[in-house]
Scaffold this motif. Structure first.
Motif: not given
Length: 253
Positions: A100-106, A130-138, A149-153, A155-158
């Motif tokens: 329960p913190t920021s994307i970066f801190n996760n 984040l690039r390796a998890a194909a999430l950086w651009d999003e 606040r991220l979608s379920g998918g 969050q899983q990639r995070l």
């Protein structure tokens, strides 16, 4: 030439509060590619998966006999540190569990725990994960917003990025797409296959089509026992055991 072995399970038996759920499993998991565990609910496949990074240690009443070797070393030896094992063997669970913190801190959490990095180095490592998890651009423009606040998918990639950030040698996936829609599932499957070209990957799935798409090898479990282990294409097209054939045809629940 014989394939290098990453995990060697030797007569593995597991129990919860004395109730045996895995019986005498012996299995060598190759160092390369994706290995899938399939079988009906309650067959012990997730318990075996969690033995590979000692996640069962935190379950009250869990006991284990036999051996689990990682690169020839006993994971349950007295000298082994479970925290370091879980750094080497990352895991993504059935349900996403972002902090329960920021994307970066996760993503930065494990990096701060295991490494001494400058702020610039930390930011670079977070981006690479984040690039390796194909999430950086999003998420690159909202790294400091809450991960919830991220979608379920997403969050899983995070959670995958968080695991990849500490440079594991192995990735374990326990039904990683069971709660995702088809589009998000396809993204997760692509990531699993891509990681399988770089490291050892083991995935538990109830989805037979998913196993056939992503896995190089598949192990079928039934009532706590290993029934068959083979190349995925061979297991699905020419099963050697009648129990395997029955399960693939939907005759075993």
């Amino acid at each position: 030439m014989p394939e290098a072995v990453r995990f060697s399970l030797q007569n593995l038996t597991c129990a919860y509060s004395g109730k045996v759920v895995v019986r005498g499993v012996s299995l060598d998991i190759p160092a390369s590619g994706v290995t899938a565990f399939i079988g009906p609910s309650g067959c012990g496949k997730s318990t075996i998966l969690r033995c590979l990074n000692r996640m069962n240690d935190v379950v009250p009443g869990f006991s284990l006999s036999g051996r689990v070797l990682l690169d020839g070393e006993d994971l349950y030896g007295d000298s082994q540190d479970p925290v370091l094992i879980r750094r080497r063997v990352g895991m993504v669970f059935q349900r996403s569990n972002p902090f329960p913190t920021s994307i970066f801190n996760n993503v930065a959490y494990g990096l701060k725990l295991h490494f001494k990095l400058t702020r610039a180095e930390l930011e670079l490592e977070v981006e690479q994960a984040l690039r390796a998890a194909a999430l950086w651009d999003e998420v690159k423009d909202r790294l400091h917003t809450p991960a919830m606040r991220l979608s379920g998918g997403q969050q899983q990639r995070l959670c995958l990025a968080r695991a990849l950030a500490v440079k594991p040698e192995v990735m374990l996936f326990d039904e990683p797409a069971s709660a995702l829609d088809p589009v998000a599932t396809a993204k997760v499957e692509e990531l699993v296959m891509e990681l399988g070209r770089q490291m050892t990957v083991v995935i538990v799935t109830h989805n037979l089509a998913q196993a056939s798409r992503v896995a190089d090898r598949t192990a079928f479990f039934l009532r706590g026992e290993l029934i068959e282990f083979n190349r995925t294409v061979d297991l699905f097209t020419n099963p050697q055991r009648p129990e395997t054939e029955a399960y693939l045809l939907g005759r075993v629940s």
